[in-house]
Design a protein around this motif. Structure first.
Motif, PDB file in Angstrom:
ATOM      1  N   ILE A   1       1.013  -1.213  -0.046  1.00 47.50           N
ATOM      2  CA  ILE A   1       0.049  -0.158  -0.001  1.00 47.50           C
ATOM      3  C   ILE A   1       0.941   1.384  -0.080  1.00 47.50           C
ATOM      4  O   ILE A   1       0.660   2.240  -0.749  1.00 47.50           O
ATOM      5  N   PHE A   2       1.881   1.347   0.986  1.00 48.79           N
ATOM      6  CA  PHE A   2       2.756   2.243   1.007  1.00 48.79           C
ATOM      7  C   PHE A   2       3.360   2.748  -0.138  1.00 48.79           C
ATOM      8  O   PHE A   2       3.465   3.866  -0.771  1.00 48.79           O
ATOM      9  N   SER A   3       4.008   1.552  -0.868  1.00 49.64           N
ATOM     10  CA  SER A   3       4.883   1.667  -2.066  1.00 49.64           C
ATOM     11  C   SER A   3       4.009   2.430  -3.308  1.00 49.64           C
ATOM     12  O   SER A   3       4.298   3.387  -4.014  1.00 49.64           O
ATOM     13  N   GLU A   4       2.639   1.599  -3.438  1.00 53.07           N
ATOM     14  CA  GLU A   4       2.114   1.931  -4.714  1.00 53.07           C
ATOM     15  C   GLU A   4       1.335   3.668  -4.535  1.00 53.07           C
ATOM     16  O   GLU A   4       1.615   4.154  -5.644  1.00 53.07           O
ATOM     17  N   PHE A   5       1.008   3.982  -3.294  1.00 55.72           N
ATOM     18  CA  PHE A   5       0.530   5.063  -3.292  1.00 55.72           C
ATOM     19  C   PHE A   5       1.844   6.356  -3.085  1.00 55.72           C
ATOM     20  O   PHE A   5       1.519   7.371  -3.746  1.00 55.72           O
ATOM     21  N   ALA A   6       2.682   5.916  -2.747  1.00 52.54           N
ATOM     22  CA  ALA A   6       3.903   6.847  -2.826  1.00 52.54           C
ATOM     23  C   ALA A   6       4.250   7.213  -4.217  1.00 52.54           C
ATOM     24  O   ALA A   6       4.746   8.253  -4.698  1.00 52.54           O
ATOM     25  N   ILE A   7       4.183   5.994  -5.140  1.00 52.10           N
ATOM     26  CA  ILE A   7       4.564   6.174  -6.338  1.00 52.10           C
ATOM     27  C   ILE A   7       3.310   7.069  -7.021  1.00 52.10           C
ATOM     28  O   ILE A   7       3.854   7.756  -8.027  1.00 52.10           O
ATOM     29  N   VAL A   8       2.188   6.855  -6.927  1.00 52.28           N
ATOM     30  CA  VAL A   8       1.096   7.478  -7.498  1.00 52.28           C
ATOM     31  C   VAL A   8       1.061   8.953  -7.291  1.00 52.28           C
ATOM     32  O   VAL A   8       1.078   9.755  -8.105  1.00 52.28           O
ATOM     33  N   THR A   9       1.461   9.288  -5.867  1.00 48.70           N
ATOM     34  CA  THR A   9       1.765  10.619  -5.767  1.00 48.70           C
ATOM     35  C   THR A   9       2.841  11.547  -6.400  1.00 48.70           C
ATOM     36  O   THR A   9       2.543  12.583  -6.816  1.00 48.70           O
TER      37      THR A   9
END
Length: 435
Positions: free
Chosen positions: A311-319
């Motif tokens: 979760i952290f990895s994907e949303f850090a990438i998206v932002t």
């Protein structure tokens, strides 16, 4: 914006250079920017997908050496940010334009040649980072699909293409206010999942990993650290928001950069402490970068920790993806659409921004670390090291010769500037020799 004329004595320091005023129909109201808001802007810009690559490049050296390296790179980035602020303040004084971007300042200071070099580095940085974000974001989507729906046979290009079309499509179809609210929600998810990660991973720290040190392996991690701690491109905006107040600008840059540093140090320690040094020997090719986050995502240190890492990895990438897509769109609008274009022109612009990195990511799905490495070595060295030092050097020399007002924000004179340029050149030479 109204300029403020200030009479200086020898012992006085320039504070505000202008004022933000808004007319509400009856009165002029002063609308100063806040130190808190500017600090948040710098911290938000710094905390991005670069944090994901840190454990992979710092694992070979260990926690103590990588902690020292992160602090050293942060100090370099801090000096660079203050130099950009200094150059921006001096440009405001001479040009009378409080609103000017990073590339505009380069052109005013170093001329068209300097602007072309900076523009090329800026373009390369955005494309390289988009390639990195799309490949890693697509890989995490593919991993999630395999875990949730049991899709074991899934080509890597499916995740890369899905990530690009999904989030690129949302940006293309959504209004700016919607994207802003969505991004704020994603940032909230990043913060909550990050705190959860620190809590859960703290229980899996191994004492043997805390003691492991290999200082000789630290050099290969410096370029990725530089990418993770890069924020200099938003400093001119901070100077504008704070009305050219040098004291507030210094405070915002220092606090806004030290917050991500603390986050990175904590993240680096708990992730490296949660894996064993023996994992390095599991790579089949000595040139392959071993990514401990992949092991953690697969549940190597617990199922819940694996979920939070995903979760952290994907949303850090998206932002980060959203911010860099907007940055590249603005650059291309300035080049191709000097006048405001209609909706029909959005598709070619978005295609120019998204399809080249998606294509390269599809052809080379393992390019994540390579893209970050080359970005840190070349683009960040030019934009965050060489350019700020050269601009400050030229401005200080011109102002000394003309006896005009100069307000340096960084001590050390030419020695500091030479060190900044020397470190950047050393990084570039090291990368070229390793090819």
């Amino acid at each position: 914006m109204v300029p403020i004329k200030t009479v200086l004595k020898d012992s006085e320091e320039v504070t505000r250079l202008f004022s933000h005023l808004e007319f509400d129909g009856k009165n002029l109201n002063h609308q100063p920017g806040s130190v808190l808001g500017s600090t948040a802007l710098i911290a938000g810009t710094t905390v991005g997908a670069g944090i994901l690559a840190l454990p992979a490049v710092t694992l070979p050296s260990g926690i103590v050496p990588s902690t020292s390296g992160l602090i050293a790179v942060w100090l370099y980035a801090l000096v660079s940010g203050l130099l950009v602020a200094e150059v921006t303040l001096n440009t405001i004084r001479t040009e009378g334009r409080p609103s000017i971007g990073f590339l505009g300042i380069v052109e005013k200071t170093l001329g068209k040649l300097g602007a072309r070099i900076a523009g090329g580095a800026y373009l390369f940085m955005h494309y390289a980072l988009l390639v990195a974000y799309i490949t890693e974001g697509g890989e995490i989507l593919g991993f999630a699909a395999r875990k949730v729906w049991g899709l074991q046979i899934l080509p890597t290009w499916v995740g890369t293409t899905t990530f690009t079309l999904l989030f690129g499509g949302i940006m293309y179809l959504g209004r700016e206010k919607f994207i802003e609210k969505l991004n704020n929600a994603f940032v909230g998810i990043v913060i909550v999942s990050f705190l959860g990660l620190l809590f859960l991973a703290g229980g899996h720290i191994q004492t043997t990993q805390l003691l492991f040190q290999d200082w000789s392996a630290l050099g290969s991690a410096i370029s990725v650290m530089s990418v993770a701690l890069f924020f200099q491109n938003v400093v001119p905006l901070v100077v504008t928001q704070l009305e050219g107040d040098a004291r507030k600008i210094r405070q915002s840059i220092f606090v806004g950069s030290v917050i991500p540093l603390i986050m990175f140090l904590a993240w680096n320690a708990v992730i490296l402490g949660s894996v064993s040094p023996d994992m390095l020997h599991s790579t089949s090719d000595g040139r392959t970068v071993f990514n401990p986050l992949q092991t953690l995502r697969a549940g190597g240190a617990g199922e819940w920790l694996g979920v939070l890492v995903c979760i952290f990895s994907e949303f850090a990438i998206v932002t980060s993806f959203i911010g860099f897509v907007y940055g590249l769109l603005d650059l291309f609008k300035d080049i191709f659409l000097p006048q405001q274009g209609g909706f029909s022109r959005r598709l070619p612009l978005y295609s120019l921004v998204l399809f080249p990195p998606m294509t390269l990511g599809t052809l080379n799905p393992s390019i994540f670390f390579t893209a970050l490495d080359y970005t840190g070595t070349f683009s960040i060295s030019v934009l965050g090291g060489i350019m700020p030092a050269l601009m400050s050097w030229k401005q200080r020399q011109e102002q000394k010769n003309s006896d005009s007002i100069n307000q340096p924000l960084v001590p050390g004179g030419k020695v500091t500037l030479i060190v900044m340029i020397g470190v950047a050149l050393a990084m570039m030479v090291r990368q070229i020799l390793s090819i």
